[in-house]
Design a protein around this motif. Sequence first.
Motif, PDB file in Angstrom:
ATOM      1  N   SER A  30      18.719   8.657 -10.508  1.00 14.28           N
ATOM      2  CA  SER A  30      17.931   7.824  -9.597  1.00 14.28           C
ATOM      3  C   SER A  30      18.679   7.516  -8.306  1.00 14.28           C
ATOM      4  O   SER A  30      18.167   6.781  -7.455  1.00 14.28           O
ATOM      5  N   SER A  31      19.893   8.050  -8.155  1.00 15.48           N
ATOM      6  CA  SER A  31      20.658   7.751  -6.938  1.00 15.48           C
ATOM      7  C   SER A  31      21.116   9.031  -6.249  1.00 15.48           C
ATOM      8  O   SER A  31      20.321   9.728  -5.628  1.00 15.48           O
ATOM      9  N   THR A  32      22.395   9.394  -6.402  1.00  9.03           N
ATOM     10  CA  THR A  32      22.991  10.438  -5.558  1.00  9.03           C
ATOM     11  C   THR A  32      23.238  11.757  -6.274  1.00  9.03           C
ATOM     12  O   THR A  32      23.832  12.669  -5.691  1.00  9.03           O
ATOM     13  N   TYR A  33      22.815  11.888  -7.516  1.00 11.95           N
ATOM     14  CA  TYR A  33      23.203  13.063  -8.300  1.00 11.95           C
ATOM     15  C   TYR A  33      22.730  14.370  -7.672  1.00 11.95           C
ATOM     16  O   TYR A  33      23.493  15.329  -7.549  1.00 11.95           O
ATOM     17  N   PHE A  34      21.466  14.410  -7.269  1.00 13.10           N
ATOM     18  CA  PHE A  34      20.910  15.670  -6.766  1.00 13.10           C
ATOM     19  C   PHE A  34      21.494  16.066  -5.406  1.00 13.10           C
ATOM     20  O   PHE A  34      21.462  17.234  -5.035  1.00 13.10           O
ATOM     21  N   GLU A  35      22.026  15.090  -4.672  1.00 12.98           N
ATOM     22  CA  GLU A  35      22.678  15.420  -3.402  1.00 12.98           C
ATOM     23  C   GLU A  35      24.134  15.847  -3.617  1.00 12.98           C
ATOM     24  O   GLU A  35      24.628  16.753  -2.947  1.00 12.98           O
ATOM     25  N   GLU A  36      24.819  15.195  -4.569  1.00  9.10           N
ATOM     26  CA  GLU A  36      26.234  15.460  -4.781  1.00  9.10           C
ATOM     27  C   GLU A  36      26.487  16.709  -5.630  1.00  9.10           C
ATOM     28  O   GLU A  36      27.436  17.444  -5.396  1.00  9.10           O
ATOM     29  N   ASN A  37      25.656  16.924  -6.632  1.00  9.65           N
ATOM     30  CA  ASN A  37      25.878  18.049  -7.539  1.00  9.65           C
ATOM     31  C   ASN A  37      25.470  19.354  -6.868  1.00  9.65           C
ATOM     32  O   ASN A  37      24.325  19.508  -6.426  1.00  9.65           O
ATOM     33  N   LYS A  38      26.392  20.306  -6.819  1.00 11.09           N
ATOM     34  CA  LYS A  38      26.147  21.559  -6.099  1.00 11.09           C
ATOM     35  C   LYS A  38      25.619  22.671  -7.004  1.00 11.09           C
ATOM     36  O   LYS A  38      25.499  23.813  -6.572  1.00 11.09           O
ATOM     37  N   ARG A  39      25.312  22.350  -8.257  1.00 10.46           N
ATOM     38  CA  ARG A  39      24.850  23.376  -9.200  1.00 10.46           C
ATOM     39  C   ARG A  39      23.356  23.187  -9.462  1.00 10.46           C
ATOM     40  O   ARG A  39      22.971  22.295 -10.236  1.00 10.46           O
ATOM     41  N   PRO A  40      22.498  23.985  -8.843  1.00 14.45           N
ATOM     42  CA  PRO A  40      21.050  23.774  -8.941  1.00 14.45           C
ATOM     43  C   PRO A  40      20.511  23.869 -10.361  1.00 14.45           C
ATOM     44  O   PRO A  40      19.574  23.155 -10.721  1.00 14.45           O
ATOM     45  N   PHE A  41      21.086  24.733 -11.202  1.00 22.77           N
ATOM     46  CA  PHE A  41      20.597  24.847 -12.573  1.00 22.77           C
ATOM     47  C   PHE A  41      20.906  23.589 -13.378  1.00 22.77           C
ATOM     48  O   PHE A  41      20.150  23.224 -14.274  1.00 22.77           O
ATOM     49  N   HIS A  42      22.017  22.909 -13.057  1.00 20.18           N
ATOM     50  CA  HIS A  42      22.315  21.631 -13.710  1.00 20.18           C
ATOM     51  C   HIS A  42      21.273  20.591 -13.312  1.00 20.18           C
ATOM     52  O   HIS A  42      20.830  19.786 -14.141  1.00 20.18           O
ATOM     53  N   ASN A  43      20.912  20.570 -12.048  1.00 19.05           N
ATOM     54  CA  ASN A  43      19.892  19.627 -11.589  1.00 19.05           C
ATOM     55  C   ASN A  43      18.572  19.851 -12.324  1.00 19.05           C
ATOM     56  O   ASN A  43      17.942  18.904 -12.808  1.00 19.05           O
ATOM     57  N   MET A  44      18.163  21.111 -12.384  1.00 17.70           N
ATOM     58  CA  MET A  44      16.909  21.436 -13.068  1.00 17.70           C
ATOM     59  C   MET A  44      16.997  21.104 -14.548  1.00 17.70           C
ATOM     60  O   MET A  44      16.060  20.558 -15.147  1.00 17.70           O
ATOM     61  N   GLY A  45      18.147  21.417 -15.173  1.00 19.75           N
ATOM     62  CA  GLY A  45      18.326  21.151 -16.594  1.00 19.75           C
ATOM     63  C   GLY A  45      18.262  19.677 -16.919  1.00 19.75           C
ATOM     64  O   GLY A  45      17.645  19.274 -17.910  1.00 19.75           O
ATOM     65  N   ASN A  46      18.892  18.831 -16.092  1.00 21.71           N
ATOM     66  CA  ASN A  46      18.849  17.390 -16.327  1.00 21.71           C
ATOM     67  C   ASN A  46      17.427  16.852 -16.252  1.00 21.71           C
ATOM     68  O   ASN A  46      17.014  16.028 -17.067  1.00 21.71           O
ATOM     69  N   SER A  47      16.669  17.322 -15.272  1.00 22.75           N
ATOM     70  CA  SER A  47      15.278  16.873 -15.128  1.00 22.75           C
ATOM     71  C   SER A  47      14.432  17.335 -16.308  1.00 22.75           C
ATOM     72  O   SER A  47      13.591  16.586 -16.824  1.00 22.75           O
TER      73      SER A  47
END
Length: 309
Positions: A114-131
């Motif tokens: 809900s804060s800065t994770y998607f901006e700070e994390n540079k691994r797009p598959f991790h972002n998609m996986g978390n969601s």
Amino acid sequence: MDKIAVLIPCYNEEKTIEKVVRDAKAALPEAVIYVYNNNSTDRTAELAEKAGAVVRQEYKQGKGNVIRRMFQEVDALCYIMVDGDDTYPMENAREMADLVLERNSDMVVGDRLSSTYFEENKRPFHNMGNSLVRASINALFKSDIRDIMTGYRAFSYRFVKTFPVLSRGFEIETEMTIHAVYNNMQVDNVVITYRDRPEGSESKLNTYSDGFRVLKTIFRMFRQYRPFAFFGLLSLLLFVIAVGFFIPVGIEYVETGLVPKFPTLIACGFAGLAALQSLFAGLILHNLGVKDRRDFEFRLQIVGKDTKE
């Protein structure tokens, strides 16, 4: 029994562990800081001890194995678990601890998403996986957990001493979340800022293999914790297959009085029987689950007495 214990599982975190321990001591001066070293080949243990942490060893590799050891050995009214990679700010630790100590929370989730994770994390598959994991867990278990896989959490004594650690790796966070939700424990979310690893610090996560293990864990725990829903869906699928293949056979029989596709009819019968068996299996396992929930409530009462003593 400690009032607050900060638990830091570590594997090759020499670049960040000293700062994490010092930040934890600054945020929670009364806490005891435990660093569990998981076969590090660098100076992680040495630097953690130098910073003032109690350093212990876990020789079975894997984050789940480390957490099992920590939960067995450490007794505290409140536990703060944080990774040793300096991606989580310790400034939120006091708020999380207060929710456990003053508001009876059993698990406090440090919400990165809900804060800065998607901006700070540079691994797009991790972002998609978390969601994907968050959406899956909340849909399957009718919950509102905002970050399923965060490594920054606070726990009560009764959560730690009643949580059966079954996973060996990074899927442990998913298992913790489902355990809390299924057993109707109080779960709170605290929005935290997330920062990516500093330069030179490497993640131990493998996007594909660890992601597959997390999904496998969700599937396994859905089957175990909600057996009637799982086997009910399987029963419905088998019933639809049986009816779908039976319709043309039945129509031909009505029109001609013959059953030329006899093997199909037999297959439909077996599919129908399997659907019926799945339905009853779900009912039986559901009733066993209700009994287990009752037994778990009694175990919580025993743990509650231990805390007061």
